[in-house]
Motif scaffolding. Structure first.
Motif, PDB file in Angstrom:
ATOM      1  N   PHE A  83      -2.644  19.054   6.623  1.00 39.11           N
ATOM      2  CA  PHE A  83      -3.728  19.091   5.641  1.00 39.11           C
ATOM      3  C   PHE A  83      -3.414  18.063   4.569  1.00 39.11           C
ATOM      4  CE2 PHE A  83      -6.575  21.610   2.677  1.00 39.11           C
ATOM      5  CZ  PHE A  83      -7.685  21.537   3.493  1.00 39.11           C
ATOM      6  N   THR A  84      -3.628  16.800   4.920  1.00 36.90           N
ATOM      7  CA  THR A  84      -3.293  15.691   4.040  1.00 36.90           C
ATOM      8  C   THR A  84      -4.018  14.460   4.553  1.00 36.90           C
ATOM      9  OG1 THR A  84      -1.459  14.254   3.315  1.00 36.90           O
ATOM     10  CG2 THR A  84      -1.185  15.349   5.425  1.00 36.90           C
ATOM     11  N   MET A  85      -3.932  13.385   3.807  1.00 34.31           N
ATOM     12  CA  MET A  85      -4.523  12.142   4.259  1.00 34.31           C
ATOM     13  C   MET A  85      -3.846  11.706   5.567  1.00 34.31           C
ATOM     14  SD  MET A  85      -4.074   8.503   3.543  1.00 34.31           S
ATOM     15  CE  MET A  85      -5.289   7.304   4.013  1.00 34.31           C
ATOM     16  N   SER A  86      -4.605  11.108   6.472  1.00 37.32           N
ATOM     17  CA  SER A  86      -4.112  10.838   7.830  1.00 37.32           C
ATOM     18  C   SER A  86      -2.815  10.033   7.840  1.00 37.32           C
ATOM     19  CB  SER A  86      -5.181  10.106   8.636  1.00 37.32           C
ATOM     20  OG  SER A  86      -5.405   8.822   8.078  1.00 37.32           O
ATOM     21  N   LEU A 115       4.616   6.568  -4.327  1.00 37.31           N
ATOM     22  CA  LEU A 115       3.378   6.673  -5.094  1.00 37.31           C
ATOM     23  C   LEU A 115       2.404   5.639  -4.535  1.00 37.31           C
ATOM     24  CD1 LEU A 115       4.863   6.658  -8.733  1.00 37.31           C
ATOM     25  CD2 LEU A 115       4.326   8.664  -7.339  1.00 37.31           C
ATOM     26  N   SER A 116       1.120   5.953  -4.578  1.00 35.95           N
ATOM     27  CA  SER A 116       0.107   4.993  -4.128  1.00 35.95           C
ATOM     28  C   SER A 116      -0.556   4.342  -5.333  1.00 35.95           C
ATOM     29  CB  SER A 116      -0.961   5.715  -3.298  1.00 35.95           C
ATOM     30  OG  SER A 116      -2.100   4.884  -3.131  1.00 35.95           O
ATOM     31  N   LEU A 117      -0.841   3.057  -5.193  1.00 34.75           N
ATOM     32  CA  LEU A 117      -1.600   2.330  -6.220  1.00 34.75           C
ATOM     33  C   LEU A 117      -2.980   1.973  -5.687  1.00 34.75           C
ATOM     34  CD1 LEU A 117       1.248  -0.052  -7.452  1.00 34.75           C
ATOM     35  CD2 LEU A 117       0.325   1.927  -8.685  1.00 34.75           C
ATOM     36  N   ASN A 118      -3.463   2.774  -4.740  1.00 37.66           N
ATOM     37  CA  ASN A 118      -4.796   2.548  -4.195  1.00 37.66           C
ATOM     38  C   ASN A 118      -5.867   2.867  -5.244  1.00 37.66           C
ATOM     39  OD1 ASN A 118      -7.181   4.347  -2.838  1.00 37.66           O
ATOM     40  ND2 ASN A 118      -6.813   2.455  -1.741  1.00 37.66           N
ATOM     41  N   TYR A 119      -6.969   2.188  -5.141  1.00 37.07           N
ATOM     42  CA  TYR A 119      -8.098   2.300  -6.068  1.00 37.07           C
ATOM     43  C   TYR A 119      -8.476   3.745  -6.418  1.00 37.07           C
ATOM     44  CZ  TYR A 119     -12.921   1.799  -7.714  1.00 37.07           C
ATOM     45  OH  TYR A 119     -14.065   1.877  -8.432  1.00 37.07           O
ATOM     46  N   HIS A 120      -8.347   4.652  -5.452  1.00 33.48           N
ATOM     47  CA  HIS A 120      -8.814   6.025  -5.682  1.00 33.48           C
ATOM     48  C   HIS A 120      -7.770   6.932  -6.323  1.00 33.48           C
ATOM     49  CE1 HIS A 120     -12.454   5.180  -3.462  1.00 33.48           C
ATOM     50  NE2 HIS A 120     -11.703   4.558  -2.578  1.00 33.48           N
ATOM     51  N   LYS A 121      -6.565   6.432  -6.559  1.00 35.20           N
ATOM     52  CA  LYS A 121      -5.493   7.309  -7.023  1.00 35.20           C
ATOM     53  C   LYS A 121      -5.433   7.354  -8.555  1.00 35.20           C
ATOM     54  CE  LYS A 121      -5.027   8.266  -2.889  1.00 35.20           C
ATOM     55  NZ  LYS A 121      -4.090   7.924  -1.844  1.00 35.20           N
ATOM     56  N   ILE A 122      -4.429   8.055  -9.083  1.00 32.42           N
ATOM     57  CA  ILE A 122      -4.353   8.317 -10.525  1.00 32.42           C
ATOM     58  C   ILE A 122      -4.275   7.006 -11.316  1.00 32.42           C
ATOM     59  CG2 ILE A 122      -3.096   9.566 -12.349  1.00 32.42           C
ATOM     60  CD1 ILE A 122      -4.224  11.379 -10.146  1.00 32.42           C
ATOM     61  N   GLU A 140       9.091  12.085   0.317  1.00 32.43           N
ATOM     62  CA  GLU A 140       8.049  12.689  -0.525  1.00 32.43           C
ATOM     63  C   GLU A 140       6.814  11.795  -0.570  1.00 32.43           C
ATOM     64  OE1 GLU A 140       9.036  13.231  -4.655  1.00 32.43           O
ATOM     65  OE2 GLU A 140       7.283  14.515  -4.992  1.00 32.43           O
ATOM     66  N   ASP A 141       5.692  12.350  -0.124  1.00 36.21           N
ATOM     67  CA  ASP A 141       4.411  11.663  -0.252  1.00 36.21           C
ATOM     68  C   ASP A 141       3.766  12.148  -1.553  1.00 36.21           C
ATOM     69  OD1 ASP A 141       1.767  10.881  -0.218  1.00 36.21           O
ATOM     70  OD2 ASP A 141       1.483  11.248   1.921  1.00 36.21           O
ATOM     71  N   ALA A 142       4.001  11.370  -2.616  1.00 40.44           N
ATOM     72  CA  ALA A 142       3.463  11.718  -3.936  1.00 40.44           C
ATOM     73  C   ALA A 142       2.285  10.808  -4.282  1.00 40.44           C
ATOM     74  CB  ALA A 142       4.556  11.643  -4.990  1.00 40.44           C
ATOM     75  N   ALA A 143       1.562  10.370  -3.243  1.00 37.28           N
ATOM     76  CA  ALA A 143       0.441   9.444  -3.455  1.00 37.28           C
ATOM     77  C   ALA A 143      -0.566   9.986  -4.469  1.00 37.28           C
ATOM     78  CB  ALA A 143      -0.263   9.168  -2.120  1.00 37.28           C
ATOM     79  N   GLN A 144      -0.731  11.323  -4.484  1.00 34.48           N
ATOM     80  CA  GLN A 144      -1.753  11.925  -5.354  1.00 34.48           C
ATOM     81  C   GLN A 144      -1.140  12.508  -6.628  1.00 34.48           C
ATOM     82  OE1 GLN A 144      -3.753  14.831  -2.852  1.00 34.48           O
ATOM     83  NE2 GLN A 144      -4.434  13.271  -1.400  1.00 34.48           N
ATOM     84  N   ALA A 145       0.151  12.335  -6.812  1.00 33.15           N
ATOM     85  CA  ALA A 145       0.844  13.166  -7.808  1.00 33.15           C
ATOM     86  C   ALA A 145       1.575  12.382  -8.899  1.00 33.15           C
ATOM     87  CB  ALA A 145       1.824  14.099  -7.089  1.00 33.15           C
ATOM     88  N   SER A 191       0.848  -1.197   0.000  1.00 28.77           N
ATOM     89  CA  SER A 191       0.000   0.000   0.000  1.00 28.77           C
ATOM     90  C   SER A 191       0.879   1.240   0.000  1.00 28.77           C
ATOM     91  CB  SER A 191      -0.935   0.026   1.227  1.00 28.77           C
ATOM     92  OG  SER A 191      -0.229   0.401   2.392  1.00 28.77           O
ATOM     93  N   GLY A 192       0.261   2.372  -0.254  1.00 25.63           N
ATOM     94  CA  GLY A 192       0.990   3.626  -0.148  1.00 25.63           C
ATOM     95  C   GLY A 192       1.369   3.902   1.297  1.00 25.63           C
ATOM     96  N   THR A 193       0.471   3.546   2.202  1.00 27.01           N
ATOM     97  CA  THR A 193       0.737   3.763   3.620  1.00 27.01           C
ATOM     98  C   THR A 193       1.958   2.967   4.069  1.00 27.01           C
ATOM     99  OG1 THR A 193      -1.603   4.158   4.016  1.00 27.01           O
ATOM    100  CG2 THR A 193      -0.272   3.554   5.925  1.00 27.01           C
ATOM    101  N   THR A 194       2.032   1.689   3.689  1.00 30.04           N
ATOM    102  CA  THR A 194       3.200   0.901   4.099  1.00 30.04           C
ATOM    103  C   THR A 194       4.456   1.366   3.361  1.00 30.04           C
ATOM    104  OG1 THR A 194       2.591  -0.865   2.541  1.00 30.04           O
ATOM    105  CG2 THR A 194       1.907  -1.140   4.839  1.00 30.04           C
TER     106      THR A 194
HETATM  107  C1  LIG Z   1      -3.858   7.830  -0.487  1.00 35.13           C
HETATM  108  C2  LIG Z   1      -2.813   8.562   0.234  1.00 35.13           C
HETATM  109  C3  LIG Z   1      -1.896   7.922   1.053  1.00 35.13           C
HETATM  110  C4  LIG Z   1      -1.958   6.458   1.386  1.00 35.13           C
HETATM  111  O1  LIG Z   1      -1.932   5.622   0.288  1.00 35.13           O
HETATM  112  P1  LIG Z   1      -2.679   4.187   0.338  1.00 35.13           P
HETATM  113  O2  LIG Z   1      -2.184   3.507  -0.874  1.00 35.13           O
HETATM  114  O3  LIG Z   1      -4.138   4.456   0.319  1.00 35.13           O
HETATM  115  O4  LIG Z   1      -2.242   3.515   1.593  1.00 35.13           O
HETATM  116  C5  LIG Z   1      -0.913   8.677   1.652  1.00 35.13           C
HETATM  117  N1  LIG Z   1      -0.828   9.997   1.454  1.00 35.13           N
HETATM  118  C6  LIG Z   1      -1.691  10.660   0.682  1.00 35.13           C
HETATM  119  C7  LIG Z   1      -1.522  12.130   0.486  1.00 35.13           C
HETATM  120  C8  LIG Z   1      -2.728   9.968   0.048  1.00 35.13           C
HETATM  121  O5  LIG Z   1      -3.599  10.638  -0.710  1.00 35.13           O
END
Ligand SMILES: *Cc1c(COP(=O)(O)O)cnc(C)c1O
Length: 430
Positions: free
Chosen positions: A102-105, A198-205, A174-179, A77-80
């Motif tokens: 001001f970001t995802m928890s 980078l995140s590969l979560n369902y809601h991302k790019i 760098e938290d580029a989960a959304q970028a 996951s992006g979190t891990t």
């Molecule tokens: C989605 C997100 C994460 C976590 O990524 P997951 O893949 O959902 O664990 C971390 N930081 C930001 C800014 C995110 O938007």
């Protein structure tokens, strides 16, 4: 035109829906893995399978070459990925890490998971990313790293953040989960700090359901990330690793099916990005003409994924509250979020300082000898965006057409034109 909220005809009869980006190529890739029978090839032992199977390794090669860094390490996951990055950088008990509220928890919770203390710096009201001046004020001798989030797909203020990090010998995660695929001075998001994610979560790019990709140049960080991802404590002797601090391993491994899907998505990323950008810029061109609605301002040296399209309201000039604007938009057939997230330090974990164990680790269990402030008011810009000024839409995803974006623009224009009536409505109804 009479607003739908006041009895007129709504602009849209059906809500804007994203079609999602999983198609025939992803399905074929997943089937190929299923037919092979090997759904994960990782082993937590000192063999070549320590690094996973062909799809996982292929994805890491593809990502490293696409983003022009030496190395990629995938996680589940992006979190891990973030937690792995912090651990690889040696962030641990007693350390402070500066991060945006001001970001995802997970941008902050992963710091706590390392038993380190998040220190929240306020954001820039134009970009919603960390304000470098606030970051500089918060550096102490305990500060170990900065987590810089490229929020809403726009890279943070990297020039200034790097200057601060260099002056104080801090690492930047760098938290580029959304970028994914955004750039800053021609460099890819995810490669702008010492280690990026980078995140590969369902809601991302792009996505494979769940998953994360770490990008980095430093070979030592690569090895540490690989060890943390896959039960590293078992193999440190075989690998000749002597500095074993903050290397407790876990199972953070991506499966072969996810990796195969992600490889297809990665190939499609440039086209998905271009489409998002084209549609977002189309909307921005229209909204820029409205006096009290501020579309996202992308700095000249940057490009954005527009993951979440933030619009700031000049609420004083509008003369109506954000809730009334959102109600008027909804009546026209447009759903947007009121605000983005509550500033993270206002969550119970930070207010009550209870995370790990009975003694309140990481704040109060002997390792940390600093003080940190989580009182309401410490990040006034983030609080103002949350409480009053920001709305966030999702425009430009797969399936959105030019005509949909034109509807969105028309809805904002209609609401903007009808502000006097809306003020009367608010005075009556609220
Ligand atoms: C989605 C997100 C994460 C976590 O990524 P997951 O893949 O959902 O664990 C971390 N930081 C930001 C800014 C995110 O938007």
């Amino acid at each position: 035109m009479t607003l739908a909220l006041l009895g007129g005809r709504p602009v849209r009869g059906s809500p804007l829906r994203s079609a999602g980006s999983i198609g025939p190529e992803e399905i074929r890739a997943a089937m190929r893995v299923l037919e092979s029978g090997v759904l994960s090839q990782f082993l937590g032992e000192a063999s070549s399978d320590f690094y996973g199977g062909p799809e996982v390794r292929g994805l890491e090669r593809d990502a490293a070459s696409m983003f022009g860094v030496g190395n990629a390490v995938t996680t589940n996951s992006g979190t891990t990925a973030l937690q792995t990055a912090l651990a690889a950088c040696g962030v641990g008990p007693g350390d402070e890490v500066i991060v945006s509220p001001f970001t995802m928890s997970a941008s902050a919770a992963t710091i706590v998971l390392q038993h380190a203390v998040p220190v929240f710096a306020d954001i820039d009201p134009r970009t919603y990313c960390l304000d470098p001046e606030r970051v500089a004020e918060l550096v102490t001798e305990r500060t170990r790293a900065i987590v810089a989030v490229d929020l809403f797909g726009q890279p943070a203020h990297w020039d200034a953040l790097r200057r601060i990090a260099a002056a104080h010998r801090l690492l930047i995660v760098e938290d580029a989960a959304q970028a994914a695929y955004a750039t800053y001075r021609g460099q890819w998001a995810g490669t702008l700090g010492d280690i990026g994610m980078l995140s590969l979560n369902y809601h991302k790019i792009i996505h494979s359901g769940e998953g994360g990709i770490l990008l980095m140049r430093d070979a030592r960080l690569v090895e540490r990330a690989q060890l943390i991802r896959n039960h590293g404590e078992v193999v440190v002797e075989a690998f000749g690793v002597s500095d074993i601090r903050d290397l407790v391993g876990s199972n953070l491994r991506l499966t072969e099916i996810q990796a195969a899907i992600a490889r297809v998505q990665l190939r499609r990323l440039p086209a998905l990005f271009d489409r998002r950008r084209t549609l977002a810029e189309r909307l921005t061109n229209r909204l820029a003409a409205l006096p009290h609605f501020w579309p996202p301002e992308i700095e000249v040296q940057a490009t954005s994924t527009y993951y979440g399209y933030p619009i700031r309201l000049d609420v004083d000039a509008l003369g109506v509250s954000r809730a009334t604007i959102v109600a008027a938009l909804a009546a026209e057939g447009l759903d947007v979020n009121e605000g983005y997230v509550r500033p993270i330090y206002l969550q119970p974990m930070y207010q009550r300082r209870i995370a790990m164990g009975r003694r309140g680790c990481p704040w109060d269990c002997g390792h940390y000898d600093g003080t940190v402030n989580y009182e309401p008011g410490i990040c006034p810009v983030a609080e103002r965006m949350h409480e009053r000024e920001l709305i966030v839409g999702d425009f430009g995803g797969p399936g959105h057409a030019e005509t949909d974006i034109d509807d969105v623009a028309l809805i904002f224009e209609k609401v903007s034109d009808a502000l006097p009536q809306l003020r009367d409505w608010e005075a009556r109804e609220r």
